[in-house]
Enzyme design. Structure first.
Site, PDB file in Angstrom:
ATOM      1  N   THR A  13     100.513 -43.746  67.313  1.00  0.00           N
ATOM      2  CA  THR A  13     100.862 -44.414  66.060  1.00  0.00           C
ATOM      3  C   THR A  13     102.355 -44.706  65.947  1.00  0.00           C
ATOM      4  O   THR A  13     102.789 -45.410  65.038  1.00  0.00           O
ATOM      5  CB  THR A  13     100.431 -43.560  64.858  1.00  0.00           C
ATOM      6  N   HIS A  21     106.779 -36.264  67.339  1.00  0.00           N
ATOM      7  CA  HIS A  21     107.809 -35.550  66.588  1.00  0.00           C
ATOM      8  C   HIS A  21     107.544 -34.046  66.658  1.00  0.00           C
ATOM      9  O   HIS A  21     106.570 -33.598  67.288  1.00  0.00           O
ATOM     10  CB  HIS A  21     107.897 -36.043  65.140  1.00  0.00           C
ATOM     11  N   HIS A  64     104.219 -32.383  66.406  1.00  0.00           N
ATOM     12  CA  HIS A  64     103.308 -32.415  67.555  1.00  0.00           C
ATOM     13  C   HIS A  64     103.628 -31.330  68.574  1.00  0.00           C
ATOM     14  O   HIS A  64     102.843 -31.095  69.497  1.00  0.00           O
ATOM     15  CB  HIS A  64     103.395 -33.761  68.286  1.00  0.00           C
ATOM     16  N   LYS A  76      94.492 -37.941  55.080  1.00  0.00           N
ATOM     17  CA  LYS A  76      95.407 -39.027  54.738  1.00  0.00           C
ATOM     18  C   LYS A  76      94.971 -39.642  53.413  1.00  0.00           C
ATOM     19  O   LYS A  76      93.788 -39.757  53.125  1.00  0.00           O
ATOM     20  CB  LYS A  76      95.398 -40.108  55.828  1.00  0.00           C
ATOM     21  N   ARG A  79      95.633 -45.835  57.749  1.00  0.00           N
ATOM     22  CA  ARG A  79      96.811 -46.134  58.556  1.00  0.00           C
ATOM     23  C   ARG A  79      96.878 -47.640  58.810  1.00  0.00           C
ATOM     24  O   ARG A  79      95.835 -48.300  58.956  1.00  0.00           O
ATOM     25  CB  ARG A  79      96.734 -45.421  59.907  1.00  0.00           C
ATOM     26  N   GLN A 107      85.960 -39.577  68.359  1.00  0.00           N
ATOM     27  CA  GLN A 107      86.605 -38.395  68.940  1.00  0.00           C
ATOM     28  C   GLN A 107      85.570 -37.469  69.556  1.00  0.00           C
ATOM     29  O   GLN A 107      85.819 -36.852  70.597  1.00  0.00           O
ATOM     30  CB  GLN A 107      87.424 -37.654  67.871  1.00  0.00           C
ATOM     31  N   ASP A 152      93.784 -29.310  60.845  1.00  0.00           N
ATOM     32  CA  ASP A 152      93.301 -30.525  60.187  1.00  0.00           C
ATOM     33  C   ASP A 152      92.304 -31.278  61.060  1.00  0.00           C
ATOM     34  O   ASP A 152      91.626 -32.190  60.588  1.00  0.00           O
ATOM     35  CB  ASP A 152      94.477 -31.431  59.801  1.00  0.00           C
ATOM     36  N   LYS A 208     106.945 -28.843  55.095  1.00  0.00           N
ATOM     37  CA  LYS A 208     106.130 -29.195  56.247  1.00  0.00           C
ATOM     38  C   LYS A 208     106.977 -29.221  57.509  1.00  0.00           C
ATOM     39  O   LYS A 208     108.085 -29.746  57.522  1.00  0.00           O
ATOM     40  CB  LYS A 208     105.472 -30.560  56.030  1.00  0.00           C
ATOM     41  N   LYS A 227     109.678 -32.097  59.034  1.00  0.00           N
ATOM     42  CA  LYS A 227     110.165 -33.033  58.032  1.00  0.00           C
ATOM     43  C   LYS A 227     111.543 -32.596  57.531  1.00  0.00           C
ATOM     44  O   LYS A 227     111.761 -31.424  57.236  1.00  0.00           O
ATOM     45  CB  LYS A 227     109.203 -33.105  56.843  1.00  0.00           C
ATOM     46  N   THR A 228     112.474 -33.525  57.472  1.00  0.00           N
ATOM     47  CA  THR A 228     113.810 -33.238  56.959  1.00  0.00           C
ATOM     48  C   THR A 228     114.197 -34.332  55.976  1.00  0.00           C
ATOM     49  O   THR A 228     113.488 -35.334  55.831  1.00  0.00           O
ATOM     50  CB  THR A 228     114.863 -33.210  58.091  1.00  0.00           C
TER      51      THR A 228
END
Length: 300
Positions: free
Chosen positions: A55, A60, A63, A97, A101, A190, A211, A246, A249-250
């Protein structure tokens, strides 16, 4: 369809080096058929996979725990498969979500996969050996499935009732947010990945974040029902920092793994700023430092 057996990890004394390592370092949230998986890992080489949808042109820090799962699998003498989601990215995973997406073109997906691939070589040994990692793309088989063939071969093994019961779907519906029919097909795709990998490579383990539990369960059950083969699932807890933020995340955005997306200094700075309460936990998850050495650091 019965729920696969799970048990409390804290109460389990594992025999296999793999699950002992996973438990000691805090990776395990849920396991299907834990006794069977433990016996398989103790008696031979287990092939396991994790899928990564393309995606974005870089993965990041969120992952990173999945990449480390594959590393731990290989360190324990087993074979990891990195599955690029060239096919599933065309649909988009709706799990937890709020909205669908954005749909990416095939060219953009191919570009993103090219950007992602290089990261794995820093963590895994690739090659032709029995425990060497391999990288595949699920577009290889998913793009070959005709719609009617797909429905006839696999659609009969899933019930709408069962699919609606998973939190990943139920939460979207409870919030009265649209879930398209395209997205609803994602968990079938999947599950088909797991079946194909089991047939082609003897892959018996799918791993992922908590998740992904519903998607993983579907793959385990499809493989066991259609081919009557051993299949297992393992999930990690979703990571958040000691302050509840989370992971990855920043204020400045995502902490990317590719150097062209985030400088090595900024990446280092992210880890340098780890809260004191997270240091020991993150060392267990993201480093190869011995556990006794980490315990000494925690005591400082």
């Amino acid at each position: 369809m019965t729920e696969p057996t799970t048990q409390t990890v804290s109460e389990t004394a594992f025999k296999s080096d793999f699950l002992r390592l996973m438990k000691a370092r805090g990776y395990i949230h849920q396991i299907t058929h834990p006794v069977e998986l433990d016996e398989a890992a103790a008696s031979g080489v287990v092939t396991g996979y994790i899928g990564f949808d393309a995606t974005a042109p870089s993965l990041h820090v969120g992952h990173l725990i999945q990449i480390m799962l594959l590393r731990r699998l290989q360190q324990a003498g087993h074979k990891p498969i990195v599955l690029m989601g060239g096919g599933t990215t065309k649909v988009g995973d709706p799990s937890f979500k709020d909205t669908q997406r954005p749909l990416l073109t095939e060219e953009k997906i191919a570009e993103n996969i090219a950007g992602i691939k290089g990261v794995f070589e820093k963590f895994l040994t690739f090659g032709d050996g029995p425990t060497d990692a391999i990288m595949l793309d699920n577009d290889e088989w998913l793009s070959q499935l005709g719609y009617l063939q797909f429905l006839r071969d696999y659609g009969t093994h899933f019930t709408i009732n069962r699919m609606l019961s998973f939190d990943s779907v139920k939460l979207r519906l409870d919030r009265e947010q649209p879930l398209t029919f395209l997205e609803f097909n994602y968990m079938l795709m999947q599950a088909t990945d797991f079946l194909e990998l089991n047939r082609r490579y003897g892959c018996s383990l799918q791993m992922g974040g908590s998740d992904q539990w519903g998607n993983i369960i579907n793959g385990v059950e499809l493989t066991r029902k259609v081919d009557h083969k051993a299949a297992f699932g393992l999930t990690t807890p979703l990571l958040s920092t000691a302050s509840g933020q989370k992971m990855g995340k920043t204020v400045g955005g995502a902490v990317w793994l590719n150097t062209d997306a985030l400088s090595p200094f900024d990446y280092w700075q992210y880890w340098r700023n780890t809260e004191d309460g997270d240091v020991g936990r993150f060392m267990r998850l993201f480093t190869d430092l011995p556990l006794d050495q980490i315990e000494r650091y925690e005591a400082l």
